[in-house]
Design an enzyme around this catalytic site. Sequence first.
Site, mmCIF file in Angstrom:
data_model
loop_
_atom_site.group_PDB
_atom_site.id
_atom_site.type_symbol
_atom_site.label_atom_id
_atom_site.label_comp_id
_atom_site.label_asym_id
_atom_site.label_seq_id
_atom_site.Cartn_x
_atom_site.Cartn_y
_atom_site.Cartn_z
ATOM 1 N N CYS A 2 1.858 -6.972 -12.241
ATOM 2 C CA CYS A 2 2.708 -6.774 -13.414
ATOM 3 C C CYS A 2 4.146 -6.588 -12.952
ATOM 4 O O CYS A 2 4.404 -6.360 -11.772
ATOM 5 C CB CYS A 2 2.272 -5.527 -14.168
ATOM 6 S SG CYS A 2 0.527 -5.492 -14.545
ATOM 7 N N ARG A 27 5.508 -12.502 -12.634
ATOM 8 C CA ARG A 27 4.549 -11.521 -12.103
ATOM 9 C C ARG A 27 3.378 -11.264 -13.058
ATOM 10 O O ARG A 27 2.407 -10.616 -12.705
ATOM 11 C CB ARG A 27 5.261 -10.187 -11.836
ATOM 12 C CG ARG A 27 6.332 -10.277 -10.784
ATOM 13 C CD ARG A 27 6.960 -8.926 -10.587
ATOM 14 N NE ARG A 27 6.023 -7.997 -10.013
ATOM 15 C CZ ARG A 27 5.814 -7.825 -8.723
ATOM 16 N NH1 ARG A 27 6.486 -8.548 -7.855
ATOM 17 N NH2 ARG A 27 4.939 -6.939 -8.290
ATOM 18 N N TRP A 73 -0.097 -8.390 -16.392
ATOM 19 C CA TRP A 73 -1.142 -9.302 -15.931
ATOM 20 C C TRP A 73 -2.399 -8.456 -15.956
ATOM 21 O O TRP A 73 -2.589 -7.579 -15.113
ATOM 22 C CB TRP A 73 -0.808 -9.790 -14.524
ATOM 23 C CG TRP A 73 -1.728 -10.838 -14.008
ATOM 24 C CD1 TRP A 73 -1.622 -12.186 -14.194
ATOM 25 C CD2 TRP A 73 -2.890 -10.637 -13.205
ATOM 26 N NE1 TRP A 73 -2.659 -12.829 -13.569
ATOM 27 C CE2 TRP A 73 -3.459 -11.912 -12.954
ATOM 28 C CE3 TRP A 73 -3.541 -9.524 -12.685
ATOM 29 C CZ2 TRP A 73 -4.605 -12.085 -12.204
ATOM 30 C CZ3 TRP A 73 -4.694 -9.697 -11.926
ATOM 31 C CH2 TRP A 73 -5.209 -10.973 -11.692
ATOM 32 N N ASN A 99 2.290 -0.709 -12.698
ATOM 33 C CA ASN A 99 1.781 -1.888 -11.998
ATOM 34 C C ASN A 99 0.812 -1.372 -10.947
ATOM 35 O O ASN A 99 1.163 -0.484 -10.171
ATOM 36 C CB ASN A 99 2.951 -2.641 -11.347
ATOM 37 C CG ASN A 99 2.483 -3.727 -10.401
ATOM 38 O OD1 ASN A 99 1.362 -4.219 -10.519
ATOM 39 N ND2 ASN A 99 3.332 -4.086 -9.454
ATOM 40 N N GLY A 100 -0.411 -1.925 -10.914
ATOM 41 C CA GLY A 100 -1.383 -1.475 -9.922
ATOM 42 C C GLY A 100 -2.713 -1.190 -10.599
ATOM 43 O O GLY A 100 -2.944 -1.601 -11.742
ATOM 44 N N GLU A 482 -3.433 -27.868 0.843
ATOM 45 C CA GLU A 482 -2.315 -27.315 0.078
ATOM 46 C C GLU A 482 -2.027 -28.187 -1.150
ATOM 47 O O GLU A 482 -1.765 -27.670 -2.245
ATOM 48 C CB GLU A 482 -1.076 -27.167 0.987
ATOM 49 C CG GLU A 482 0.194 -26.717 0.304
ATOM 50 C CD GLU A 482 0.086 -25.400 -0.468
ATOM 51 O OE1 GLU A 482 -0.914 -24.678 -0.340
ATOM 52 O OE2 GLU A 482 1.029 -25.117 -1.242
ATOM 53 N N LYS A 486 -2.182 -27.017 -5.165
ATOM 54 C CA LYS A 486 -1.095 -27.213 -6.137
ATOM 55 C C LYS A 486 -1.617 -27.898 -7.388
ATOM 56 O O LYS A 486 -1.325 -27.486 -8.502
ATOM 57 C CB LYS A 486 0.051 -28.075 -5.556
ATOM 58 C CG LYS A 486 0.913 -27.456 -4.476
ATOM 59 C CD LYS A 486 1.778 -26.314 -4.920
ATOM 60 C CE LYS A 486 1.070 -25.023 -4.793
ATOM 61 N NZ LYS A 486 1.279 -24.157 -3.685
ATOM 62 N N GLU A 489 -3.885 -25.494 -9.451
ATOM 63 C CA GLU A 489 -3.314 -24.315 -10.100
ATOM 64 C C GLU A 489 -2.341 -24.646 -11.215
ATOM 65 O O GLU A 489 -2.221 -23.875 -12.157
ATOM 66 C CB GLU A 489 -2.691 -23.342 -9.092
ATOM 67 C CG GLU A 489 -1.451 -23.839 -8.398
ATOM 68 C CD GLU A 489 -0.935 -22.855 -7.365
ATOM 69 O OE1 GLU A 489 -0.993 -21.644 -7.589
ATOM 70 O OE2 GLU A 489 -0.449 -23.321 -6.318
ATOM 71 N N HIS A 505 -21.210 -36.090 5.181
ATOM 72 C CA HIS A 505 -22.088 -34.918 5.238
ATOM 73 C C HIS A 505 -22.262 -34.273 3.869
ATOM 74 O O HIS A 505 -22.689 -33.128 3.783
ATOM 75 C CB HIS A 505 -21.546 -33.914 6.260
ATOM 76 C CG HIS A 505 -21.444 -34.512 7.625
ATOM 77 N ND1 HIS A 505 -22.548 -34.761 8.397
ATOM 78 C CD2 HIS A 505 -20.370 -34.977 8.316
ATOM 79 C CE1 HIS A 505 -22.156 -35.329 9.541
ATOM 80 N NE2 HIS A 505 -20.838 -35.474 9.502
ATOM 81 N N LYS A 602 2.469 -14.265 -9.647
ATOM 82 C CA LYS A 602 3.065 -14.658 -8.375
ATOM 83 C C LYS A 602 2.724 -13.715 -7.225
ATOM 84 O O LYS A 602 2.372 -14.142 -6.151
ATOM 85 C CB LYS A 602 4.576 -14.770 -8.531
ATOM 86 C CG LYS A 602 5.230 -15.239 -7.249
ATOM 87 C CD LYS A 602 6.157 -16.380 -7.466
ATOM 88 C CE LYS A 602 6.577 -17.011 -6.178
ATOM 89 N NZ LYS A 602 5.716 -18.156 -5.834
HETATM 90 C C1 F6R Z 1 -0.134 -20.708 -4.579
HETATM 91 C C2 F6R Z 1 0.431 -19.405 -4.296
HETATM 92 C C3 F6R Z 1 -0.468 -18.352 -3.776
HETATM 93 C C4 F6R Z 1 0.263 -17.488 -2.735
HETATM 94 C C5 F6R Z 1 -0.632 -16.319 -2.311
HETATM 95 C C6 F6R Z 1 0.010 -15.489 -1.229
HETATM 96 O O1 F6R Z 1 0.836 -21.594 -5.017
HETATM 97 O O2 F6R Z 1 1.587 -19.168 -4.504
HETATM 98 O O3 F6R Z 1 -1.639 -18.892 -3.258
HETATM 99 O O4 F6R Z 1 0.578 -18.286 -1.639
HETATM 100 O O5 F6R Z 1 -0.885 -15.514 -3.426
HETATM 101 O O6 F6R Z 1 1.233 -14.976 -1.627
HETATM 102 P P1 F6R Z 1 2.273 -14.416 -0.588
HETATM 103 O O7 F6R Z 1 2.748 -15.551 0.239
HETATM 104 O O8 F6R Z 1 3.363 -13.813 -1.428
HETATM 105 O O9 F6R Z 1 1.555 -13.397 0.244
#
Ligand code: F6R
Length: 607
Positions: A2, A27, A73, A99-100, A482, A486, A489, A505, A602
């Site tokens: 949050c 967030r 969140w 937050n938490g 990766e 993307k 998500e 396999h 995020k």
């Molecule tokens: C995907 C993404 C997440 C972060 C992950 C780690 O696009 O952004 O998978 O990479 O939550 O976050 P950090 O790098 O802030 O530890």
Amino acid sequence: MCGIVGYVGARPVLSILLDGLKKLEYRGYDSAGIVVLGRDLSLFKKQGKISLLESQISHSQVDGHAGIGHTRWATHGVPNDINAHPHLDCTGKLAVVHNGIIENYMELKTALIQKGHVFKSDTDTEVIPHLIEEELLNKDDLLKAVLGSISLLRGSFALAIIHKDFPEKIVCARRESPLVLGIGNGENFLASDIPALLPYTKKIIVLDNDEVALIEKTTVSIFDVQGKRIHRSPQTVDWDARMIEKGGFEHFMLKEIHEQPNVIKDTMEGHLDLAYNKVLLPEGPEDSLLQHLEAIYITACGTAYHAGLYGKYLIEALTGVPTEVEIGSEFRYRERMFKDKSLGIVISQSGETADTLAAMRRMKAEGIPVFAITNVASSSVARESDWVFHTKAGPEVAVASTKAYTAQLLSLALFALRLKGAREGSEDLRAKALVQELQRLPILAETTFNLEGKIQAYANRLRYLTDYFMLGRGLDYVTAMEGALKLKEISYVHCEAYPAGELKHGPLALITSGKQVCLLATQRQLLPKIHSNLKEVKARGAEVLILRFSDSEEMEADETFILPATSDYLSPLLAIIPLQLFAYYMAKEKGCDIDQPRNLAKSVTVE
Ligand code: F6R
């Protein structure tokens, strides 16, 4: 997860809080709320995005000189108006944003209900205002009441609290969830993250675990959990407010994808010694440690974990030092042994990811020194590691990480070269060539954007896509993972990333007529193998997109994206760009909320 903001000062509080919440919306964005302390508490809460809260507030005339806000969140309790923060005590005079996660909230709630407290929401947070209310029965000081209450809490929290009987004051506290104080002139701020503060001040103080702060117009006082005063001077951040604007792009994600050539340049700056073709990394571990290393343990989550995989491939290829990569949430709990002469590498954009931090603390507890790669200089990861390398990606606002990822890849390439230099000297031709090639990377990354129109058209053609496959070998497999993350998500297209050699396999069973496959083909030595994989999937009717370098042989595919040629080792820094763009344009075709995809936030500061 949050986001929290707070303000004490003479400006219009509502607009400052709304503005701060918008900067923190990445967030969490399932509900939001604000409370302003004037003659009374004025409370506004709304399920949904901050824009809905803003329209609810737009006709309100609210006076006050202090206020707190929250963007949620959800963890405990569905997203709705009632569960949105701030939460009040029984008197309606005290408001809290959090937050938490409060792990012992059920037992606290049961005890508080027995004492006659009435709860309105399903959240864990709501125990906090009631606890403080209880404490205030015996204490006439808000700060002391907060100190008394947090000693009863288990779990993680960043809190901001205001009370009608304590005007022009905010008390805030932190354990495991980030909280930053912004120091102004006759006004002071607090926020979960620096971007919310940037329009007003660059002077910040980072609150540490188990610290409490009293914020007033002209003073900010910090205390430990015993109430003992702590003196800490503000630091100045080198980000500015322009960095958190969209700058003419439709979405932050697109802007951040386009920033990558500059991010590579800025992150690399000052680290290449071109006279001697070597890498300088004064912020990293010293020669004596690097020379005797027997193992490297990398830990991270999500996109940063994929960067870690790149680190493993590169470090092992260039130096032979055995390197393991493990997802933070696995590393923190798994029973295992560690080598003596080892180094931990922790990668985190935010520097606050709960599982990454826990994994890093485990490394430290095992006696493993830690080198951190992070984008936030004031983060917990930066502060708790032994050495820290700051990626120069600037603030990343879109939830899906793009520019921070390339900065992490680059940092790991620099580290691998530095490790090689420390162990073998700087005469190795392969290493010298790589140092030279690194210099060209920003311009090569820029050239990659020539593909953008083609990628947009490809996404348009595949706009009804529901399943996709990304296949590659070696470093191309890292990029496939990766790229697949993307796509999943932000466009919600199901995507499988597979090492191309594994097809037979199992996953080949899924490849049928009309299936869409992207085959990454940038690892030159492995191209004959990739050719066979191409044949395998074509023979089963798949439509194939090939991603290859301009200097490699043409392959018979339905679509080809050609990247400017560079070293195989650096390919992930370029090859990810078209895949990021593909995810972006696919999400756009599907009308998705690109910067704030569903169910995600995020900075994952809870487990
Ligand atoms: C995907 C993404 C997440 C972060 C992950 C780690 O696009 O952004 O998978 O990479 O939550 O976050 P950090 O790098 O802030 O530890």
